[in-house]
Design an enzyme around this catalytic site. Structure first.
Site, short mmCIF file in Angstrom:
data_model
loop_
_atom_site.label_atom_id
_atom_site.label_comp_id
_atom_site.label_asym_id
_atom_site.label_seq_id
_atom_site.Cartn_x
_atom_site.Cartn_y
_atom_site.Cartn_z
N ARG A 36 0.82 -1.22 0.00
CA ARG A 36 0.00 0.00 0.00
C ARG A 36 0.85 1.26 0.00
NH1 ARG A 36 -2.76 -4.17 2.01
NH2 ARG A 36 -5.04 -4.15 2.17
N ARG A 132 -6.25 -17.93 -8.94
CA ARG A 132 -6.98 -17.32 -7.82
C ARG A 132 -8.14 -16.45 -8.31
NH1 ARG A 132 -2.90 -15.20 -3.47
NH2 ARG A 132 -4.84 -15.12 -2.29
N ASP A 324 -4.19 -15.30 7.64
CA ASP A 324 -2.90 -15.72 7.10
C ASP A 324 -2.12 -16.59 8.09
OD1 ASP A 324 -3.36 -14.38 4.75
OD2 ASP A 324 -2.37 -12.56 5.40
N LYS A 351 -6.30 -19.24 -1.17
CA LYS A 351 -5.05 -18.51 -0.92
C LYS A 351 -3.98 -19.01 -1.91
CE LYS A 351 -6.59 -15.88 2.32
NZ LYS A 351 -6.77 -14.45 2.04
N ARG A 355 -5.24 -23.98 1.35
CA ARG A 355 -4.47 -24.21 2.59
C ARG A 355 -5.13 -25.22 3.53
NH1 ARG A 355 -2.17 -18.01 3.42
NH2 ARG A 355 -0.42 -18.32 2.00
#
Ligand code: S3P
Length: 441
Positions: A36, A132, A324, A351, A355
């Protein structure tokens, strides 16, 4: 990719029982904040200095994309960038596709940023990123007036320039900071107000940073509003250490007898620290020392000492705040007494790898009982056997199994660890420095 290239790119690890883990460690910079900071600094008027920047492959890919779009970025030293902002309308089109590498955050946020430009752009990624889902960002962006083509909802993304964007009120069906941030970046270019409501509050770095760059914005947990038609003013950003990287050491320190680790100045944004609470519920001994603010974010030192862990039913409300860190929690659960139940975590399936499937498969190889659910798993802890597990090119899966190796009978061989440098360059050195026995296979 050819077989020969595959073999060359593959990196396997062996992690053996070791410890106790001791020492004072500094984690690399936060990935979310680093992405960012680059993007907002690029769109700002003036020069911004970023310190604590993550020298990871993901964040470097974003820097390279911005450079392709005409932004000059200097690297005065490792972990530092000086970004010469071009202003909101100063980017220029690139003659090649923009490669986001492995980074979902890079691609999704850039999709929002590019939606409001005058030029066309194509965003591409590696094999994992190319699988994704992107509709979660393209659909609301199209509702704002953007034109984006996908390959059936997957990358590459072709973003058509010259569209007039308008603000929308968007009730997001997924708790996703990436979706929210993409819409906010498009909202800078939109007429009227962009108003986003989330089903559960997610990390608010974009909101905080837009305010720091001087953009009028109103936000509270779960809702954010801004209007187009302002300017970003350059500012300096200090990136805190990444809690997600600290997570592996919090679990390792908890599991390995005699361990006592101090993790320095870790970012403790409340939308990131679910794992801290979950580990404490499991009996972990983690002390938060010297809470303070750095670069507008709460940070503190974390001291973790070995403690026997027990299984828990993970409160689903914690899941978005540790999305995460769940692979690391799978390992904590495998080393705990009793069963840990994780539900409400279907997002894990989209992800860098699926996962739930990759962690369950690896743990089963190590003799741990795992029952998979569509949105989580039940893991019954005990002793870990040795075995060879697959990292699936997923950085967090690889590092999680490196932690498992510390407490597995004769260690764990982990195949396909090359992507660890996307978020945690230097993991192996740092881990070995505090007592891991982690080697290239
Ligand atoms: C991120 C948001 C999360 C997280 C990712 C980083 C961000 O993704 O998993 O690692 O920087 O905004 P989602 O928005 O898909 O939940």
């Amino acid at each position: 990719m050819s077989g020969a290239l595959d073999a060359a790119a593959r990196l396997d690890w062996v992690s053996r029982p070791a410890g106790p883990l001791r020492g004072t460690l500094a984690m690399p910079g936060d990935k979310s904040v680093s992405h960012r900071a680059l993007m907002l600094a690029a769109l700002a008027e003036g020069n911004s200095h970023i310190s604590g920047f993550l020298e990871g492959e993901d964040t470097r890919a974003t820097a390279a994309v911005l450079a392709q779009l005409g932004v000059s970025i200097e690297t005065p030293a490792a972990g530092e960038r000086i970004v010469h902002g071009v202003g909101l309308h100063g980017l220029r089109g690139a003659d090649r596709a923009l490669d986001c590498g492995n980074a979902g955050t890079g691609m999704r946020l850039l999709a929002g940023l590019l939606a409001g430009q005058a030029f066309d752009a194509t965003l591409v990624g590696d094999a994992s990123l190319s699988r994704r889902p992107m509709r979660r960002v393209t659909e609301p962006l199209v509702r704002m007036g953007a034109r984006i083509d996908t390959r059936d909802g997957l990358p590459p993304l072709q973003v058509h320039g010259g569209q007039r964007l308008r603000g929308i009120r968007y009730e997001s069906p997924v708790a996703s900071a990436q979706v929210k941030s993409a819409l906010l970046l498009a909202g800078l270019y939109a007429e009227g107000e962009t108003d986003i409501l989330e089903p559960h509050p997610t990390r608010d770095y974009t909101e905080r940073m837009l305010a720091a760059f001087g953009w009028p914005i109103r936000f509270e947990p779960g809702r954010v509003r801004l209007a187009g038609g302002h300017a970003l003013r350059a500012t300096d950003v200090h990136v805190p250490a990444d809690f997600s990287s600290a997570a592996f050491f919090l679990v390792a320190g908890s599991l390995v007898p005699g361990s006592d680790l101090l993790l320095r100045a870790v970012g403790l944004n409340p939308r990131r620290t679910g794992l801290l609470l979950a580990l404490r519920l499991m009996g972990a001994d983690i002390e938060v020392i010297g809470e303070r603010h750095s670069g507008g974010e709460p940070v503190a030192d974390l001291r973790v000492r070995h403690a026997p862990l027990h299984g828990i039913e993970l409160p689903t409300a914690l899941v978005p705040d540790m999305i995460d860190e769940l692979p690391a929690l799978f390992i904590a659960a495998a080393g705990a007494k009793g069963t840990t139940v994780i539900r409400g975590a279907a997002e894990l399936r989209v992800k860098e790898s699926d996962r739930i499937a990759t962690m369950a498969a690896g743990l089963r190889t190590l003799g741990v009982a795992v029952e998979e659910a569509p949105d989580g798993a039940a893991i019954t802890g005990g002793t870990l056997a040795s075995g060879t597990v697959h990292g699936h090119g997923d950085h967090r899966v690889a590092m999680s199994f490196a932690v498992a190796g510390l407490v597995a009978r004769d260690g764990v061989r982990i195949e396909d660890c090359h992507n660890v440098a996307t978020s945690f360059p230097g993991f192996m050195e740092l881990a070995n420095g505090c007592g891991f026995a982690l080697r290239l296979a």
